[in-house]
Design an enzyme around this catalytic site. Structure first.
Site, PDB file in Angstrom:
ATOM      1  CB  VAL A 281      -7.165   3.493  11.138  1.00  0.00           C
ATOM      2  CG1 VAL A 281      -8.045   4.471  10.391  1.00  0.00           C
ATOM      3  CG2 VAL A 281      -6.886   4.025  12.530  1.00  0.00           C
ATOM      4  N   GLY A 282     -10.022   1.634  10.416  1.00  0.00           N
ATOM      5  CA  GLY A 282     -11.481   1.633  10.588  1.00  0.00           C
ATOM      6  C   GLY A 282     -12.142   0.626   9.666  1.00  0.00           C
ATOM      7  N   GLY A 283     -11.325  -0.184   8.993  1.00  0.00           N
ATOM      8  CA  GLY A 283     -11.878  -1.179   8.074  1.00  0.00           C
ATOM      9  C   GLY A 283     -11.121  -1.256   6.762  1.00  0.00           C
ATOM     10  CB  SER A 284      -8.294   0.741   5.510  1.00  0.00           C
ATOM     11  OG  SER A 284      -8.946   1.960   5.409  1.00  0.00           O
TER      12      SER A 284
ATOM     13  CB  SER B   5      -7.521   3.652   2.904  1.00  0.00           C
ATOM     14  OG  SER B   5      -6.851   2.979   3.946  1.00  0.00           O
TER      15      SER B   5
ATOM     16  CE  LYS C 206      -3.768   1.904   2.811  1.00  0.00           C
ATOM     17  NZ  LYS C 206      -4.552   1.740   4.041  1.00  0.00           N
TER      18      LYS C 206
ATOM     19  CG  LEU D 228      -4.073   7.033   4.292  1.00  0.00           C
ATOM     20  CD1 LEU D 228      -3.043   6.550   5.316  1.00  0.00           C
ATOM     21  CD2 LEU D 228      -3.953   6.187   3.040  1.00  0.00           C
TER      22      LEU D 228
HETATM   23  C1  LIG Z   1     -21.995  14.251  10.899  1.00  0.00           C
HETATM   24  C2  LIG Z   1     -20.756  14.926  11.226  1.00  0.00           C
HETATM   25  C3  LIG Z   1     -19.625  14.012  11.378  1.00  0.00           C
HETATM   26  C4  LIG Z   1     -18.421  14.618  10.865  1.00  0.00           C
HETATM   27  C5  LIG Z   1     -17.314  13.671  10.679  1.00  0.00           C
HETATM   28  C6  LIG Z   1     -17.259  13.113   9.323  1.00  0.00           C
HETATM   29  C7  LIG Z   1     -15.988  12.488   9.050  1.00  0.00           C
HETATM   30  C8  LIG Z   1     -16.016  11.030   9.259  1.00  0.00           C
HETATM   31  C9  LIG Z   1     -14.672  10.481   9.194  1.00  0.00           C
HETATM   32  C10 LIG Z   1     -14.578   9.096   9.670  1.00  0.00           C
HETATM   33  C11 LIG Z   1     -14.761   8.123   8.569  1.00  0.00           C
HETATM   34  C12 LIG Z   1     -14.161   6.858   8.886  1.00  0.00           C
HETATM   35  C13 LIG Z   1     -14.123   5.966   7.692  1.00  0.00           C
HETATM   36  C14 LIG Z   1     -13.100   4.910   7.931  1.00  0.00           C
HETATM   37  C15 LIG Z   1     -12.772   4.150   6.679  1.00  0.00           C
HETATM   38  C16 LIG Z   1     -11.573   3.302   6.830  1.00  0.00           C
HETATM   39  C17 LIG Z   1     -10.347   4.101   7.080  1.00  0.00           C
HETATM   40  C18 LIG Z   1      -9.115   3.246   7.328  1.00  0.00           C
HETATM   41  O1  LIG Z   1      -9.125   2.186   7.917  1.00  0.00           O
HETATM   42  N1  LIG Z   1      -7.954   3.818   6.956  1.00  0.00           N
HETATM   43  C19 LIG Z   1      -6.682   3.221   7.128  1.00  0.00           C
HETATM   44  C20 LIG Z   1      -5.652   4.197   7.506  1.00  0.00           C
HETATM   45  O2  LIG Z   1      -4.435   3.547   7.602  1.00  0.00           O
END
Ligand SMILES: CCCCCCCCCCCCCCCCCC(=O)NCCO
Length: 572
Positions: free
Chosen positions: A236-239, A215, A140, A189
């Site tokens: 970090v959240g499902g990527s 991501s 990645k 990301l």
């Molecule tokens: C309604 C108002 C809320 C405002 C915040 C909106 C932003 C939300 C951001 C969070 C989204 C999280 C998505 C995660 C997807 C996976 C990311 C991940 O795992 N990244 C890997 C990094 O190494």
């Protein structure tokens, strides 16, 4: 008098806006030039890989290309194929996959030299080949690789090549693996689509109107389109898990401290508690198992990074035949998945029961609160770091919805939250998620620690070895939807918040009956449900995965169950 004052203020405000806009426009022109230069460099790197691949004779290439992971490893070990031929084959395979999916950022030119050096060493009869000898691996883009950018999709971070390999890359190289390609990510990301202004948009190999997830979406697209046999993603959240579930590939996010994070720049630096972790992604579970068994064979990582506890691979746990007790759920109480995602869990449950395990219903507590805590803690500073970075960059249009939300001042979000709650309660509730103060943030950290404790009590009390649940709420979505539907990450984000090991394995494909079920039984009771329903139409044939999760340092149990599910599905 008042009129003059008002008119003067307006003029000053207009001047301020104009100056801001002119400065930004000037910066955008500079950034566009950088993008053009970077894209030319990328075209050059594709040309290099193509010319290298063409040096290989077609029969040899076809023979190597057909080898699955264990056979390729074996052939490299017994010398029936050379490292340079393996690299050239995978250059070729990645070029083809990239033409279909735009999953490659840069080919790693040094891979040729590293392969030739290994081949030279192997000429010595006393040379002992390391376990991953000659194995081409994709990375990645954000994985630190010396001499290559880790832009995370920001134009401003191009032409700042990393000076030192990250610990994982150092280890891969030491073990003989050959990083040959960097794969695409979404800008920042923090999204589960895969597009950025530097390298463009990565598409799903089976439907180019849809995302391969994110991501680690460059990895999932490349692996699924057979351009890589094994890659490293980050989550970090499902990527790792969402891209795997979308593309029919498999991957695991280990608990945070089983790998080192030295030198790794995540989506938001300086973020405690919700941590990103690297993990393997592959076409099957055996490959991920073999990889982790190899990198955790000894305490080498701990020797490079004393913060990593010396926890080595536990073969007894992975190979155990002891029957396990597994908690399962198809609905976390926050976002009901579309019917096909529920069916996948029920089929995996049946496979595990047939294998003799006990499956009991489980309900993770307080998931609406978990997703709020997750967003607050994953953004840390209410999105300030990301907003500033984005405002100094070309913003990817596929990220607009999220960017707008980060830009709205938190007090304004709070003010409107109660009004919005009356007609869209779930969105209104998340409008209180970004932090207003460090005091709130501290309280949330305390709440996360309390939640971890509550979950531990539940798992111990119910004597559970693992959890089984959906990965996400829909099949692969059109590119623009993830930034509007970030609420759909509750099934993955919870395990980052808990720091559990969690993996995704393919179970099924969307059928016509699933689409009918969607029409008949999935209520679009709010705009998020409506989005999920609308964009799950037309997905017949797309893969659907399930998620297995285990408490920290129990990756071996997680992988064992993933493998059992895979065996039940594929019969091999
Ligand atoms: C309604 C108002 C809320 C405002 C915040 C909106 C932003 C939300 C951001 C969070 C989204 C999280 C998505 C995660 C997807 C996976 C990311 C991940 O795992 N990244 C890997 C990094 O190494």
């Amino acid at each position: 008098m008042i009129f003059t004052l008002f008119a003067t203020s307006l003029v000053f405000f207009a001047l301020y806006l104009y100056t801001w806009w002119a400065k930004r426009e000037k910066r955008q022109v500079e950034l566009r030039k950088i993008v053009d230069r970077k894209r030319a460099d990328r075209a050059e790197s594709v040309k290099f890989a193509r010319e290298s691949a063409q040096k290989l004779n077609l029969d040899t290439r076809n023979k190597i290309a057909a080898l699955e992971y264990s056979k390729l490893k074996e052939a490299l070990q017994n010398g029936s194929i050379s490292c340079i031929d393996a690299v050239r084959t995978y250059y070729h395979k990645a070029i083809l996959a990239n033409e279909k999916t735009n999953s490659v950022c840069m080919f790693v030119k040094e891979a040729e030299r590293w392969a030739l050096e290994w081949d030279e060493k192997a000429k010595d009869p006393d040379f002992k080949k390391p376990p991953l000898f000659g194995l081409p691996m994709s990375l990645k883009e954000c994985v630190p690789l010396e001499g290559y950018d880790q832009t995370r999709g920001f134009v401003q971070d191009t032409y700042r090549p990393t000076k030192v390999d990250g610990v994982l890359v150092q280890q891969l190289k030491k073990l003989g693996a050959i990083p040959y390609v960097q794969t695409n990510v979404p800008q920042s990301l923090l999204s589960y689509n895969c597009s950025n202004p530097v390298y463009g948009k990565t598409t799903h190999p089976m439907d180019s109107t849809r995302t391969s997830g994110g991501s680690s979406g460059g990895e999932s697209a490349l692996i699924s389109a057979d351009g890589s046999i094994l890659g490293i993603g980050g989550d970090v959240g499902g990527s790792i898990r969402i891209p795997c579930a979308y593309t029919g590939t498999t991957g695991i996010k280990p608990s945070h401290l089983r790998f080192s994070h030295r030198g790794v720049c995540g989506s938001v630096p300086g973020r405690p508690l919700i941590n990103s972790n690297d993990g393997p992604m592959a076409q099957n579970v055996d490959t991920t198992v073999d990889f982790l068994r190899t990198v955790w064979a000894d305490t080498w990582i701990t020797e490079q990074d004393p913060y990593v506890p010396p926890v080595t691979w536990n073969e007894d746990v992975y190979s155990s035949t002891k029957k396990l007790k597994i908690g399962y759920y198809i609905d976390d109480g926050w976002f009901t998945p579309t019917p096909v995602c529920q069916r996948a869990v029920m089929e995996a449950k049946q496979i595990l029961e047939d294998a003799g395990h006990t499956l009991v219903p489980f309900k993770p507590p307080k998931v609406p609160e978990v997703i709020r805590m997750f967003i607050r803690a994953v953004c840390v500073d209410a999105g300030k770091y990301l907003s500033r970075k984005l405002m100094n960059d070309i913003i990817d249009p596929l990220l607009y919805t999220q960017v707008v939300l980060w830009m709205v001042p938190v007090p304004v979000q709070r003010f409107f939250a109660n009004i919005i709650k009356t007609f869209f309660p779930r969105f209104g509730s998340l409008m209180t998620s970004l932090t207003l103060s460090t005091e709130e943030l501290r309280c949330t950290y305390a709440d996360i620690e309390a939640y971890r404790s509550e979950m531990s009590n539940l798992i111990i009390e119910k004597n559970l070895d693992a959890l089984l649940c959906p990965v996400t709420v829909t099949p692969a979505l059109p590119h623009v939807v993830p930034s509007k539907l970030f609420a759909g990450t509750s099934y993955t984000a919870i395990f980052n918040l808990l720091d559990y090991a969690a993996g995704s394995v393919n179970v099924t494909y969307v059928t016509k009956k699933d689409e009918q079920d969607l029409e008949d039984n999935y209520e679009p009771s709010d705009p998020w449900y409506a989005l999920a329903k609308q964009h799950s139409r037309g997905t017949v044939g797309l893969p659907i995965g399930v998620q297995v999760a285990t408490p920290p340092y129990r990756e071996e149990t997680c992988l064992r169950l993933m493998r059992e599910i895979e065996r039940g599905v594929t019969g091999k």
